[in-house]
Design a protein around this motif. Structure first.
Motif, PDB file in Angstrom:
ATOM      1  N   LEU A  73       2.664  -0.161  -5.254  1.00 48.98           N
ATOM      2  CA  LEU A  73       3.685  -0.098  -5.955  1.00 48.98           C
ATOM      3  C   LEU A  73       4.953   0.066  -6.158  1.00 48.98           C
ATOM      4  O   LEU A  73       5.188   1.760  -5.367  1.00 48.98           O
ATOM      5  N   VAL A  74       6.179  -0.835  -5.922  1.00 48.45           N
ATOM      6  CA  VAL A  74       7.146   0.036  -5.902  1.00 48.45           C
ATOM      7  C   VAL A  74       7.921   1.048  -6.730  1.00 48.45           C
ATOM      8  O   VAL A  74       8.019   1.626  -8.065  1.00 48.45           O
ATOM      9  N   GLY A  75       8.582   2.473  -6.303  1.00 47.11           N
ATOM     10  CA  GLY A  75       8.720   3.074  -6.352  1.00 47.11           C
ATOM     11  C   GLY A  75       7.552   4.055  -6.822  1.00 47.11           C
ATOM     12  O   GLY A  75       8.004   5.626  -7.003  1.00 47.11           O
ATOM     13  N   ILE A  76       6.469   3.360  -6.625  1.00 45.67           N
ATOM     14  CA  ILE A  76       5.707   5.239  -6.339  1.00 45.67           C
ATOM     15  C   ILE A  76       4.704   5.062  -5.182  1.00 45.67           C
ATOM     16  O   ILE A  76       4.415   6.088  -4.555  1.00 45.67           O
ATOM     17  N   GLY A  77       4.745   4.311  -4.273  1.00 44.36           N
ATOM     18  CA  GLY A  77       3.959   3.486  -3.142  1.00 44.36           C
ATOM     19  C   GLY A  77       2.299   3.133  -3.373  1.00 44.36           C
ATOM     20  O   GLY A  77       1.967   2.949  -4.374  1.00 44.36           O
ATOM     21  N   ASP A  78       1.604   3.926  -2.552  1.00 45.81           N
ATOM     22  CA  ASP A  78       0.529   3.724  -2.920  1.00 45.81           C
ATOM     23  C   ASP A  78      -0.089   4.483  -3.968  1.00 45.81           C
ATOM     24  O   ASP A  78      -0.458   5.951  -3.972  1.00 45.81           O
ATOM     25  N   LEU A 103       6.493  -0.641   1.946  1.00 43.91           N
ATOM     26  CA  LEU A 103       5.403   0.380   1.313  1.00 43.91           C
ATOM     27  C   LEU A 103       3.955   0.385   1.983  1.00 43.91           C
ATOM     28  O   LEU A 103       3.468   0.466   1.400  1.00 43.91           O
ATOM     29  N   ARG A 104       3.617  -0.974   1.816  1.00 48.32           N
ATOM     30  CA  ARG A 104       2.503  -1.875   2.843  1.00 48.32           C
ATOM     31  C   ARG A 104       2.642  -1.095   4.379  1.00 48.32           C
ATOM     32  O   ARG A 104       1.834  -0.785   4.277  1.00 48.32           O
ATOM     33  N   LEU A 105       3.492  -0.970   5.164  1.00 43.90           N
ATOM     34  CA  LEU A 105       3.111  -0.368   5.997  1.00 43.90           C
ATOM     35  C   LEU A 105       2.985   1.011   6.101  1.00 43.90           C
ATOM     36  O   LEU A 105       1.906   1.292   6.953  1.00 43.90           O
ATOM     37  N   SER A 106       3.574   1.704   5.055  1.00 45.68           N
ATOM     38  CA  SER A 106       3.317   2.919   5.095  1.00 45.68           C
ATOM     39  C   SER A 106       1.380   3.347   4.288  1.00 45.68           C
ATOM     40  O   SER A 106       1.159   3.809   4.955  1.00 45.68           O
ATOM     41  N   ASN A 127       8.400  -4.814  11.368  1.00 47.81           N
ATOM     42  CA  ASN A 127       9.563  -4.556  10.866  1.00 47.81           C
ATOM     43  C   ASN A 127      10.094  -5.213   9.451  1.00 47.81           C
ATOM     44  O   ASN A 127      10.303  -6.345   9.361  1.00 47.81           O
ATOM     45  N   PRO A 128       9.300  -4.348   8.832  1.00 52.33           N
ATOM     46  CA  PRO A 128       8.952  -5.425   7.200  1.00 52.33           C
ATOM     47  C   PRO A 128      10.212  -4.795   6.616  1.00 52.33           C
ATOM     48  O   PRO A 128      11.387  -3.638   7.072  1.00 52.33           O
ATOM     49  N   GLU A 129      11.241  -6.356   5.735  1.00 50.68           N
ATOM     50  CA  GLU A 129      12.373  -6.025   5.227  1.00 50.68           C
ATOM     51  C   GLU A 129      12.811  -5.863   3.742  1.00 50.68           C
ATOM     52  O   GLU A 129      13.176  -4.812   3.193  1.00 50.68           O
ATOM     53  N   SER A 130      11.280  -6.484   2.980  1.00 48.61           N
ATOM     54  CA  SER A 130      10.900  -6.550   1.370  1.00 48.61           C
ATOM     55  C   SER A 130      10.495  -4.548   0.888  1.00 48.61           C
ATOM     56  O   SER A 130       9.751  -3.831   1.836  1.00 48.61           O
ATOM     57  N   GLU A 131      11.524  -4.325  -0.165  1.00 51.68           N
ATOM     58  CA  GLU A 131      10.358  -3.100  -0.495  1.00 51.68           C
ATOM     59  C   GLU A 131       8.892  -2.777  -0.239  1.00 51.68           C
ATOM     60  O   GLU A 131       8.417  -1.886   0.193  1.00 51.68           O
ATOM     61  N   LEU A 132       8.433  -3.450  -1.026  1.00 49.53           N
ATOM     62  CA  LEU A 132       6.728  -4.026  -0.823  1.00 49.53           C
ATOM     63  C   LEU A 132       6.820  -3.907   0.286  1.00 49.53           C
ATOM     64  O   LEU A 132       5.344  -3.024   0.195  1.00 49.53           O
ATOM     65  N   ALA A 133       6.566  -4.763   1.750  1.00 46.43           N
ATOM     66  CA  ALA A 133       6.230  -4.911   2.888  1.00 46.43           C
ATOM     67  C   ALA A 133       6.255  -3.218   3.277  1.00 46.43           C
ATOM     68  O   ALA A 133       5.956  -2.926   4.277  1.00 46.43           O
ATOM     69  N   SER A 152     -12.018   0.331   4.940  1.00 43.89           N
ATOM     70  CA  SER A 152     -11.012  -0.851   5.130  1.00 43.89           C
ATOM     71  C   SER A 152     -10.042  -1.442   3.950  1.00 43.89           C
ATOM     72  O   SER A 152      -9.973  -1.013   3.227  1.00 43.89           O
ATOM     73  N   TYR A 153      -8.498  -1.620   4.639  1.00 42.39           N
ATOM     74  CA  TYR A 153      -8.088  -1.517   3.711  1.00 42.39           C
ATOM     75  C   TYR A 153      -7.231  -2.861   3.660  1.00 42.39           C
ATOM     76  O   TYR A 153      -6.845  -3.754   5.190  1.00 42.39           O
ATOM     77  N   LEU A 154      -6.797  -3.663   2.794  1.00 44.84           N
ATOM     78  CA  LEU A 154      -5.985  -5.049   2.956  1.00 44.84           C
ATOM     79  C   LEU A 154      -4.639  -4.442   2.557  1.00 44.84           C
ATOM     80  O   LEU A 154      -3.844  -4.553   2.050  1.00 44.84           O
ATOM     81  N   SER A 155      -4.139  -5.493   3.891  1.00 44.57           N
ATOM     82  CA  SER A 155      -2.833  -5.429   3.845  1.00 44.57           C
ATOM     83  C   SER A 155      -1.865  -6.428   3.813  1.00 44.57           C
ATOM     84  O   SER A 155      -3.228  -7.552   3.202  1.00 44.57           O
ATOM     85  N   SER A 156      -0.871  -6.670   4.720  1.00 40.61           N
ATOM     86  CA  SER A 156      -0.246  -8.058   4.471  1.00 40.61           C
ATOM     87  C   SER A 156       0.992  -8.129   5.266  1.00 40.61           C
ATOM     88  O   SER A 156       1.562  -7.256   6.175  1.00 40.61           O
ATOM     89  N   THR A 157       0.233  -9.774   5.396  1.00 40.87           N
ATOM     90  CA  THR A 157       1.688 -10.003   7.007  1.00 40.87           C
ATOM     91  C   THR A 157       2.896 -10.285   6.670  1.00 40.87           C
ATOM     92  O   THR A 157       3.770  -9.984   7.612  1.00 40.87           O
ATOM     93  N   SER A 158       2.956  -9.826   5.953  1.00 42.20           N
ATOM     94  CA  SER A 158       4.952  -9.400   5.412  1.00 42.20           C
ATOM     95  C   SER A 158       5.248  -8.227   6.036  1.00 42.20           C
ATOM     96  O   SER A 158       6.445  -7.993   6.147  1.00 42.20           O
TER      97      SER A 158
END
Length: 334
Positions: free
Chosen positions: A107-112, A165-168, A157-163, A134-140
């Motif tokens: 979540l933006v502003g919260i993280g995981d 956070l996905r990598l994190s 190389n995630p660009e959006s804030e959500l992407a 298993s963690y379901l992530s995204s190709t973003s």
């Protein structure tokens, strides 16, 4: 705490990743396997049914009373979990499970929302029966790759804030798994679609495009994956530990979203010629003035090679044909 579904048990055929066969998996092999799905959404519900069908004990979480009621009506029994006001007893329950699937987006502003309670998770799971996480992530997480072919070794190389956070989240769950002495499994999913959640459903329901859909429309390449193929890939890992930790889960055809919608419109018009629909010209207006980002061709070679997945729906055409075939009445489309 189990999902109450009256589905007959079936035998299934499972292969080792070197190509040798386990032969048939009977319910007795699954009887000591217990899956907890954190986030009983579109993918989680589909996987839960398939696992239950093979004799697994399955439990999970959702976030709202409305969603819980809907899931109960579908035959599921789940726990309510609000990450902002968590019932930490639910996290303590995880020690009773052999397998955990994390299908909760950051979540933006919260993280995981779950990794906020990482120490509780670690203490609950440290001497547990856990064998698989298993963690379901995204190709973003790959960002904009200028149309390049992207495999699992391609730099993130995630660009959006959500992407970002996905990598994190990937890193957090990976570290937790290693601390617990098990190999994490990170599934980087393309755009998820399936019955009730597809271009056909959007057209029939006359729904406006989301901002994400509008952005994807302008891309030359957009990766996607049918929910049944996600489940197939997950199922390929639960009995036999996979050789790698990261897998791109996408189909063979990263076609632009506009092309997908045009084909979906064609299928709908052919099946229900009298149905009044928003024209593609109207859709084009919705899609104008959007800055495209995130162009890439995501490679699924490792998924096919190591998990031996043969895609049920290798492209959007086969997936959409299957979806429209299941819809009898467009006015009662789920």
């Amino acid at each position: 705490m189990e999902i109450a579904l009256s589905i007959p048990l079936q035998r299934c055929h499972v292969h080792n990743h070197d190509g040798t066969s386990f032969g048939s998996i009977s319910p007795t092999l699954s009887e000591n396997r217990r899956m907890f799905i954190l986030g009983m959404g579109f993918v989680g519900q589909s996987l839960a049914r398939k696992l239950h069908n093979q004799g697994w004990v399955v439990s999970g979480t959702c976030t709202t009373h409305v969603k819980k009621q809907q899931l109960q009506e579908m035959g599921f029994h789940v726990h309510l979990f609000d990450a902002n006001h968590p019932d930490l007893d639910i996290l303590r329950l995880l020690k009773n499970y052999t397998h955990i699937l994390v299908s909760v987006p950051p979540l933006v502003g919260i993280g995981d929302p779950l990794l906020q309670h990482e120490e509780l998770l670690r203490s609950s799971l440290v001497n547990s029966d856990l064998q698989w996480l298993s963690y379901l992530s995204s190709t973003s997480v790959y960002g904009d790759c200028a149309g390049e072919l992207v495999d699992e070794d391609y730099p993130t190389n995630p660009e959006s804030e959500l992407a970002k956070l996905r990598l994190s989240s990937e890193e957090g769950w990976s570290h937790l798994s290693h601390d617990l002495g098990i190999s994490p499994l990170l599934f980087r999913l393309g755009g998820i679609y399936g019955p009730g959640r597809s271009a056909i459903d959007t057209i029939i329901k006359q729904k406006p495009m989301s901002e994400g859909q509008k952005r994807r429309k302008h891309r030359k390449y957009t990766s996607r994956i049918h929910v049944d193929d996600i489940c197939q890939a997950l199922m390929a890992t639960v009995y036999v530990p996979p050789p790698s930790e990261i897998y791109n889960i996408v189909d063979d055809d990263p076609a632009p979203r506009e092309e997908v919608f045009e084909y979906a419109m064609k299928l709908v018009e052919e099946k229900w010629p009298g149905l009044k629909l928003q024209s593609m010209e109207q859709r084009q207006k919705e899609w104008s003035n959007v800055n495209p980002k995130g162009d890439k061709r995501v490679c699924n070679g490792r998924m096919k090679r190591e998990l031996r997945v043969q895609l049920l729906f290798p492209d959007y055409k086969s997936g959409l044909k299957s979806i429209i075939h299941q819809i009898q009445n467009p006015f009662h489309c789920h």
